[in-house]
Design an enzyme around this catalytic site. Structure first.
Site, short mmCIF file in Angstrom:
data_model
loop_
_atom_site.label_atom_id
_atom_site.label_comp_id
_atom_site.label_asym_id
_atom_site.label_seq_id
_atom_site.Cartn_x
_atom_site.Cartn_y
_atom_site.Cartn_z
N GLY A 221 -28.84 -15.52 21.62
CA GLY A 221 -29.34 -16.23 20.45
C GLY A 221 -28.23 -16.40 19.42
CG PHE A 222 -25.01 -15.49 20.24
CD1 PHE A 222 -24.72 -14.16 20.52
CD2 PHE A 222 -25.12 -16.36 21.30
CE1 PHE A 222 -24.53 -13.72 21.82
CE2 PHE A 222 -24.94 -15.93 22.61
CZ PHE A 222 -24.65 -14.62 22.87
N GLY B 28 -30.09 -9.69 25.16
CA GLY B 28 -28.93 -9.33 25.96
C GLY B 28 -28.12 -8.22 25.34
N GLY C 90 -31.66 -4.71 14.54
CA GLY C 90 -32.64 -4.64 15.62
C GLY C 90 -32.79 -3.26 16.22
NE ARG D 106 -28.78 8.85 17.98
CZ ARG D 106 -29.34 8.86 19.19
NH1 ARG D 106 -28.79 9.52 20.17
NH2 ARG D 106 -30.47 8.22 19.40
CE LYS E 111 -22.58 3.57 9.64
NZ LYS E 111 -21.54 3.76 8.59
N GLY E 112 -25.87 -0.64 12.30
CA GLY E 112 -25.76 -1.83 13.15
C GLY E 112 -24.42 -1.90 13.86
CD GLU F 30 -25.01 -10.23 13.14
OE1 GLU F 30 -24.20 -11.09 12.79
OE2 GLU F 30 -26.21 -10.49 13.40
#
Ligand SMILES: Cc1cc2nc3c(=O)[nH]c(=O)nc-3n(C[C@H](O)[C@H](O)[C@H](O)COP(=O)(O)OP(=O)(O)OC[C@H]3O[C@@H](n4cnc5c(N)ncnc54)[C@H](O)[C@@H]3O)c2cc1C
Lengths: 334, 725
Positions: B235-236, B464, B506, B615, B688-689, B692
């Site tokens: 999707g990006f 993905g 997510g 983590r 954390k994310g 990106e």
């Protein structure tokens, strides 16, 4: 999509009969990687399609020599590219195929169909939204004043500067290949130099074959400049891209170490496969050095007529010629 | 350990078992294709569909729908659901080249395609403005145009005065082009009705917005809409909201009484969906002689459409990469004649970091300092914008570890000083990156069954990145059960609201909800809080066939009611500023470039990236996330640009073969390291994310390496062969 008739003749003779009987809207189909593509874009709209892809008669590869190598028109690009003798004795030819398109495409596409691929100019492929003299004669040319980074700096006209995109024909052009064709009026042989034509006032006309003529095979004279050869292709990514500039180069040396035979042809920069006799002359009888190779490159690109965004192809091209000659020279038997 | 070491769906994907939206088929399926505008702007004055309707197999040619049947979905960044507010087919206006003018539905895809080609329109054509510099483009100051607190200029101290007084000053302008996401899976799917219920199978990052948006557009009860999207083939950001094809398809499917399959042709995905807008960055950096950064001004002009204001959020990270006392950001929006741009991986952070981290490199060279040392010396210990602590910040560790792994100590500082034997110029560059750690509200349902299996239904989409694997890992590790015994449903509005999965929240968001549900499940199963669980026995002991729990979690500081916003399909995430702390992920990239002496091809033989993402929830998919992002960064630095002819508008290189995403042969070694320190504040799982932040700074590291190789600074991306000749 438009309806069209489809025939798959079992022999070349039968194919000629079918072609003789069909009308002007007839197209020969080989791997379909160009033809289907252009049909989907509504640029080609054949009324009849004659499929020669499975004619084994047309698929022979003969690199036993000694005088010439021959490639059936329906031989697959991948098979020719992988031929061990060709890779040794004529690396420029093998590389021009190996560096074209993608493995999947090369598995389908044929060396005959490859010669007649059409330009990748975005305005040509973009459809009626853009004027294009090649697609719609007389409609104009959007490349003038537009995105012309990929366009030709040689062989253009006031009506069209679309680049001939193929690689294989450029390598064939450097080595004086000929193309055997057959049609209802019999057989004839066309020099590769006489196959493609400059756009002039009729950019829709790209080659000299009649619609009912079938390419049977391509023949290349074996020469020692073939062994000392390379196809050097510079592009925006390392694979799966058309050339910004490509150079088919071959050299052979005499006993004294001077260049005896020199071949230079350019791709990605001209409206047809572009041979550079003046540049070849620069080197003939001379030693191949970095300096002389660059002089040959400069001679090759003298007289270029760039547009707004492709001036860089001159400088890049000069250097690509020089690099190609160096690689070719390293391979040549001394 | 029972936790899987590889992707739980790897086998299914490789063997083709996984079903994407458009893989579905049914005997009475109809097929749709859009005819699109061939002009860049204007009005449709006449449209002729006779030839299209005459094509055998054509069921319907829809050129206009009434606003009472189909409203605007609203813009996703303006309280709505759509990638843009403009819904084609509602009137005669053409806002951009490639805008749909007719929907054709037929028995076969071939008939629909042929008929769409036969739709003829006459236009009244208007002049267009498609570039940042176009005369007719309109410039808006963002904080005036969209008066929302998070879009206001970030200002600390007096940056202009501090810059003027700085002994060392760098001032430069950086340009980034439009780019497209080009996910492998094309946009589309299957839309149909089951009685009064609208069922949509489509790869998306935001099934919730599809449901909420369709409810608004069609005037339907959201309970009568099901969005099913178990897998998205990439999707990006391009699939983060409702696309304008779905509404018309729903209408057509209802009228025909047949489900409709739609797969958007590749070229149309360049024109009918979002893209990364062009942006221009003017950066001023002031430093003292020791290399201390004193002041920064970051002014950004970003493209948007005429019909929507896609906000620019570039200074959020540049104000925090370093401990700079005086900072002034200014963001402007340039209205142009395009579809509305949107989010593409590291949407603001990739361009912002390219500009800012190039400028920081320029400061290092101006001072003759090592670029890593300069960055370490300017590290921030608190959030300079709010004065709050960071929840965790290991950027310095990323830089130190990365420098080690890369062998940075072997670099000679002088530009052009490192050369291969053949004259190849070698350059080493570094850049940092950051990305806000956002969290969204989420609902997780767990069902422990008598056969020992645990079924999870949770907010999240599998595009993905490996969210399924991360969830399976968490559950199987927590309960000490086999990975095969964990069944996960994501991207499905029948099990959870399916809030937008984007912005790297997510995994953290889904895991936090699953983690909370696991705590409840243990209570309901009457087992201890941490020991291995024999699920079969524990369920049997309850005397029930299955034990079901549901947990709802929100971001720190969010009220529990926020989940209602998510249930409505609206964007409801929070961060990176929370009560008491500020949360970002951090990264350091080290790149080597090699530039040929003659034809000047730029190669990137190796990149080392070290990430602080809290983590690491799933090591295998995490490494692949970072590798993929580095590939994008290489593409962004050296290749990708969506070409625009200002006379025509639209995008000229709108195919896979023309849009130069890198190929395997362009990619060298990508070595990935993780700090792997759980974040103590953001959520109980410490995540954390990652997705990106991994791309942020790659392009700057490469451009800085090109400078180190050649001594020439490139401030415009992509850096192509003609730029280094
Ligand atoms: C994405 C993509 C990338 C590509 N990249 C490259 C590249 O980098 N370099 C490159 O050189 N090429 C490239 N190509 C072009 C590709 O090599 C050609 O499409 C292919 O070689 C054509 O061969 P084919 O057998 O598929 O021809 P077809 O598509 O079947 O035919 C092509 C044309 O030749 C005619 N024809 C075919 N066989 C005969 C015959 N025996 N006699 C007379 N006429 C005949 C057909 O009528 C048609 O006009 C690329 C193509 C694609 C789609």
């Amino acid at each position: 999509m438009r309806p069209f008739s489809y025939t798959a003749p079992a022999t070349v003779a039968e194919a000629v009969d079918v072609l003789a009987a069909s009308g002007p809207g007839t197209k020969i189909l080989a791997g379909g990687t160009t033809l289907y593509d252009l049909m989907k874009l509504d640029i080609e709209a054949p009324t009849a399609v004659v499929d020669v892809h499975r004619l084994t008669e047309l698929a022979a590869i003969d690199t036993t020599g000694p005088g010439e190598f021959s490639f059936g028109a329906a031989a697959r690009m991948a098979d020719v590219a992988d031929d061990p003798v060709l890779r040794r004795d004529f690396p420029a030819l093998a590389e021009s195929l190996a560096k074209a398109a993608s493995q999947q495409l090369r598995n389908m596409a044929t060396v005959g169909g490859n010669l007649l691929q059409r330009t990748r100019c975005g305005y040509f492929r973009g459809g009626p939204a853009f004027p294009c003299n090649k697609r719609e004669p007389g409609s104009g040319c959007a490349a003038f004043g537009g995105l012309d980074r990929g366009h030709a700096i040689f062989g253009g006209s006031d009506t069209c500067v679309a680049t001939y995109p193929g690689d294989w024909a450029v390598a064939l052009r450097a080595f004086d290949a000929v193309v055997d064709v057959i049609g209802p009026r019999g057989e004839r042989t066309v020099a590769i130099a006489d196959l493609h034509v400059e756009p002039g006032d009729t950019p829709q006309r790209e080659h000299t074959l009649a619609g009912d003529e079938l390419i049977v095979r391509i023949r290349v004279p074996v020469t020692s400049a073939g062994r000392g050869s390379t196809y050097h292709k510079i592009r925006d990514r390392e694979s799966y891209a058309f050339a910004l500039v490509s150079v088919a180069a071959g050299v052979a040396f005499d006993d004294q170490g001077a260049v005896e035979d020199c071949r230079i042809a350019l791709g990605g920069v001209a409206t047809l496969p572009w041979r550079c006799p003046a540049a070849e002359m620069v080197l003939t009888g001379e030693r191949l050095t970095e300096e002389s190779a660059l002089r040959a490159g400069e001679a090759a690109f003298a007289g270029a007529r760039p547009g707004a965004h492709n001036v860089f192809k001159i400088e890049l091209g000069v250097r690509t010629v020089a690099d190609a000659l160096r690689i070719a020279g390293e391979r040549a038997v001394r | 350990m029972n936790a899987p070491t590889r992707r739980v769906d790897a086998h299914d994907k490789v063997t083709g078992t996984v079903r994407y939206g458009a893989d579905l088929t049914s005997p009475n399926l109809a097929h749709a294709v859009f005819a699109v505008s061939t002009v860049g702007k204007g009005r449709v004055v006449n449209i002729d569909t006779a030839a299209a309707e005459a094509v055998p197999g054509v069921l319907m040619v829809l050129t206009r729908v009434d606003a009472s049947e189909l409203g605007s979905p609203g813009f996703v960044m303006g309280g709505g659901y759509g990638f843009q507010s403009l819904q084609p087919l509602l009137d005669d206006r053409i806002a951009y080249r490639g805008q749909p003018i007719a929907l054709v539905v037929a028995d076969t895809l071939i008939a629909a395609t042929e008929a769409a080609n036969l739709v003829r329109a006459d236009y009244e054509v208007e002049p267009i403005a498609v570039g940042l510099d176009a005369e007719a483009a309109e410039t808006l100051v963002q904080q005036e145009a969209i008066p929302l607190p998070f879009l206001a200029d970030i200002v600390m101290g007096d940056a202009d005065a501090a810059f003027a007084e700085s002994p060392v000053r760098i001032e430069a302008t950086y340009d980034l082009p439009q780019q497209h996401q080009v996910p492998m899976e094309l946009i589309g799917g299957v839309v149909g009705w089951r009685g009064e219920t609208l069922v949509v199978h489509e790869g998306t990052q935001n099934a919730g917005a599809l449901r909420g948006g369709l409810a608004r557009q069609l005037g339907l009860d959201p309970a009568r809409i099901e969005i099913i999207s178990p897998y998205t083939g990439g999707g990006f950001g391009q699939k983060n909201s409702l696309q304008p094809h779905v509404g018309p398809l729903a209408l057509a499917a209802r009228r025909l009484g047949r489900p409709i399959k739609f797969v958007m042709p590749r070229t149309q995905t360049f024109h009918q969906a979002s893209f990364r807008p062009a942006s221009r960055h003017r950066v001023r950096l002031g430093a003292d002689e020791t290399g201390r950064l004193l002041a920064a001004v970051h002014e950004v002009d970003q493209q948007t459409s005429r019909h929507d204001l896609f906000p620019a959020i570039y200074t959020e990270i540049t104000s925090r990469l370093y401990g700079i006392e005086h900072f002034r950001g200014r963001q402007r929006l340039i209205r142009t004649d395009v579809q509305t741009p949107g989010f593409m991986r590291a949407p603001f952070e990739h361009p912002a970091a390219f500009a800012f981290e190039s400028a920081v490199d320029e400061v290092a060279y101006a001072l003759g300092q090592d670029p890593v040392a300069l960055r370490l010396a300017n590290d921030a210990d608190v959030d300079p914008v709010t004065g709050q602590p960071f929840s965790s910040r290991h950027l310095a560790e990323c830089l130190r570890r990365g420098a080690d792994m890369f062998g940075w100590a072997g670099r000679t500082p002088e530009p052009g000083s490192m050369r291969g034997a053949d004259g190849t110029q070698v350059g080493w560059g570094v850049a940092s990156g950051a990305y806000p750690a956002s969290v969204a509200p989420a609902v997780a349902r767990l069902s422990a069954a008598a056969d020992g299996k645990v079924t999870v239904g949770v907010d999240g989409h599998e595009m993905g990145q490996g969210i399924r694997t991360a969830i399976v890992r968490l559950v199987s590790e927590d309960l000490s059960i086999a990975a095969e015994d964990v069944i996960v449903y994501v991207g499905d509005t029948r099990v959870a609201p399916q809030h937008l999965t984007a912005g790297s929240w997510g995994t953290a968001t889904a895991l936090q909800a699953v983690h909370a549900a696991l705590r409840d499940l243990r209570k309901r199963l009457d087992v201890a809080d941490s020991d291995p669980v024999d699920v079969e026995a524990a369920v049997a002991a309850t005397g029930q066939a299955a034990v079901d729990v549901e947990a709802t979690t929100v971001a720190p500081g969010q009220p529990p009611e926020i989940i209602e916003q998510s249930r409505a399909g609206l964007v409801a995430f929070a961060g990176p500023v929370y009560p008491g702390f500020t949360a970002f992920s951090f990264i350091a990239h080290f790149a080597e470039v090699r530039i040929e002496p003659t034809t000047r091809r730029i190669r990137v033989p190796r990149v080392v990236s070290v990430v602080d993402c809290g983590r690491v929830a799933s090591p295998v998919t995490a490494v692949s996330q970072v590798r993929g992002a580095v590939v994008w960064g290489i593409g962004g630095a050296l290749r990708e640009r969506s070409e625009v002819d200002p006379r025509y508008g639209g995008f000229a290189n709108a195919t896979m073969e023309e849009y130069p995403i890198p190929v395997n042969a362009d990619i060298g070694e990508v070595e990935v390291g993780f700090v792997d320190e759980p974040d103590p504040l953001l959520n109980p799982v410490g995540v954390k994310g990652l997705g990106e932040v991994s791309m942020v700074g790659v392009a700057a590291a490469i451009a800085n390496a090109v400078f180190h190789a050649t001594g020439r600074r490139h401030r415009r991306l992509p850096i192509r062969i003609e730029d280094v000749l």
